[in-house]
Design an enzyme around this catalytic site. Structure first.
Site, PDB file in Angstrom:
ATOM      1  CD  GLU A 194      -3.241  -0.910   1.964  1.00 62.75           C
ATOM      2  OE1 GLU A 194      -2.960  -0.158   3.125  1.00 62.75           O
ATOM      3  OE2 GLU A 194      -4.047  -1.729   1.891  1.00 62.75           O
ATOM      4  CD  GLU A 213      -3.264  -6.172   3.314  1.00 62.38           C
ATOM      5  OE1 GLU A 213      -4.391  -5.437   3.798  1.00 62.38           O
ATOM      6  OE2 GLU A 213      -2.013  -5.833   3.381  1.00 62.38           O
TER       7      GLU A 213
END
Ligand code: AHR
Length: 482
Positions: free
Chosen positions: A169, A281
């Protein structure tokens, strides 16, 4: 009508879509899978009851060590004699990190679980040299510093870690060392180069977002350099229908990601491009959100109800249907932190979402086949974004084509749905079926009452060509084909 065409194979379902993720966060590692000195642990510190529950989930791939955590993690802190490892303050989750669980412990856990490791490297505060050194420590066969350190730590044979992430991220301001798309793409490219030069067999995952402003520059610069582009997706709502229809957010992310892949690789169909999507995720996560950083114990301890389990099943359906482009997915996370498994120092609990994961892991085939479900939809205003069908369906076939696997979620809150099931071009033999359900859509398992929401084998027949899918249920079937 559920119409299945076993002869129309959509594609091969990669087992890695049933992957999992563990992070140094809350009690996922410490007090979860690893609990030194506990009577429930083995001599190395692995919780035996947790390992057994994870073995039923049977993830083919396990991602570690983060998550946000990895963007401040220096792997060398976590190798060598445990008592000599430095304690650090983790700025991702504002927690003390003992480093007693590190690379060798993670790989030891993977070995016990019989799963392939997927290590996400630090693209935040880490250097490219550090990333290459980590690959050498794990996979190196040369008579050089990091490979020799691994040998000194008792592992003469390389671990051959196949999957490596190029950061987590990195697009987000909450990330240690976050970057804009151009800067990330440059850094990821240099990381990829030195990691692959260290071990040409590694398969690399570039950090994607599911939005073109990030994904296009990353895909452009990383062209031919990464096997996967990752995306993350967390959904959830206290409103029942919004929750069980929330997979539409994942569908949108996949559509946008495929559009970026098509554009960069100039192909009509994203599946023709050499880069695949890793949803590394995903989960329902909305309750234990907000002040994660400062919450004391049990961070991100989400308690899951039946509606969450139905939502999770629809995510796996989607990954099966999208198997031509989604070739890895990792449920975040496996233990205690937004997880199907909860522990206390003395016991273990299987939450509602554990069951669809086990059902679909063990009752799906390797070949996704065409299935169409016609029927009523949850109206748009109740579903949230778009109208979504009450029945969500996926079908797959065994390698030899003799067994059909059908998985159906009935999202209806109150009504059973009797539906014709038609299998084109095949005569049906014996049917076995398993059903996940509970007394109501918000039912949860607790340590006191651990099996309120669970799965059980049920009597099933398709002899009359119809099946009754009970309200708020998930049903999987194995049907012999002749
Ligand atoms: O899984 C919890 C967190 O969610 C991860 O650390 C991060 O990558 C994501 O934002």
């Amino acid at each position: 009508m559920i119409a299945i065409r076993p002869e129309v194979v959509i594609g091969r379902i990669e087992p890695n879509i049933y992957g999992m993720f563990i992070e140094h966060l809350g009690r996922c590692i410490y007090g979860g899978i690893f609990d030194e000195g506990s009577p429930l642990s083995d001599a190395e510190g692995y919780r035996k009851d947790v390992l057994k529950a994870c073995q039923r989930l049977a993830p083919p791939v396990l991602r570690w060590p983060g998550g946000n955590f990895v963007s401040g993690y220096h792997w060398q802190d976590g190798v060598g004699p445990r008592d000599k490892r430095p304690r650090r303050f983790d700025l991702a989750w504002f927690e003390e990190e003992s480093n007693r669980f590190g690379t060798d412990e993670f790989l030891g856990f993977c070995r016990r679980l019989n799963t392939q490791p997927y290590i996400c490297a630090n693209a935040g505060s880490g250097t490219i040299e550090e990333a290459a050194g980590w690959v050498e420590y794990c996979n190196g066969w040369t008579n050089t510093h990091y490979a020799n350190r691994r040998r000194r730590h008792g592992n003469s044979v390389p671990f051959n870690v196949p999957y490596w992430g190029l950061g987590n991220e990195v697009y987000g301001s909450w990330q240690i060392g976050h970057l804009d798309a151009e800067d990330y793409a440059k850094k990821a490219l240099e990381m990829a180069k030195v990691m692959r030069w260290t071990d040409p067999n590694v398969r690399l995952v570039a950090c994607g977002l599911g939005r073109e402003e990030w994904d296009l520059p990353v895909l452009e610069r990383m062209r031919g350099q990464a096997e996967y582009l990752s995306v993350h997706c967390y959904v959830g709502s206290p409103d029942y229908y919004r929750n069980v229809c929330a997979v539409s957010a994942m569908e949108e992310i996949l559509e946008r990601t495929k559009a970026s892949i098509r554009q960069v690789y100039e192909v009509e169909d994203a599946a023709q491009a050499p880069v695949k999507i890793a949803v590394d995720e995903w989960n329902v996560w909305y309750r234990a959100r907000g002040n994660e950083r400062f919450a004391a114990a049990d961070k991100l301890r989400e308690v899951y109800d039946l509606s969450d389990a139905l939502c999770v099943a629809t995510f796996v359906h989607l990954f099966q249907r999208e198997c031509r482009t989604v070739t890895m997915a990792n449920l975040a996370q496996m233990v205690n932190v937004i997880a199907p498994i909860l522990t206390t120092p003395e016991s273990i609990l299987l939450q509602s979402i554990y069951y669809p994961l086990v059902l679909l892991r063990h009752h799906s085939g390797p070949l996704a086949v065409q299935v169409e479900a016609e029927g009523d939809c949850v109206p748009e205003e109740r579903a949230g974004a778009v109208a979504c069908p009450y029945l969500d369906v996926a079908a797959s076939l065994s390698e030899d084509g003799r067994k059909l696997y059908l998985s159906v979620v009935n999202r209806h809150q109150t009504e059973d749905i009797e539906e014709p099931v038609q299998v084109k071009g095949a005569a049906l033999g014996d049917v076995r079926a398993w059903e996940l359900n509970g007394p109501d859509v918000h039912a949860v398992n607790t340590f006191e009452c651990p099996e309120v929401v669970s799965a059980r084998e049920v009597q099933a027949s398709l002899g009359q060509g119809v099946y009754v899918f009970p309200a708020h249920s998930h049903t999987v079937m194995e049907v012999a084909l002749h």
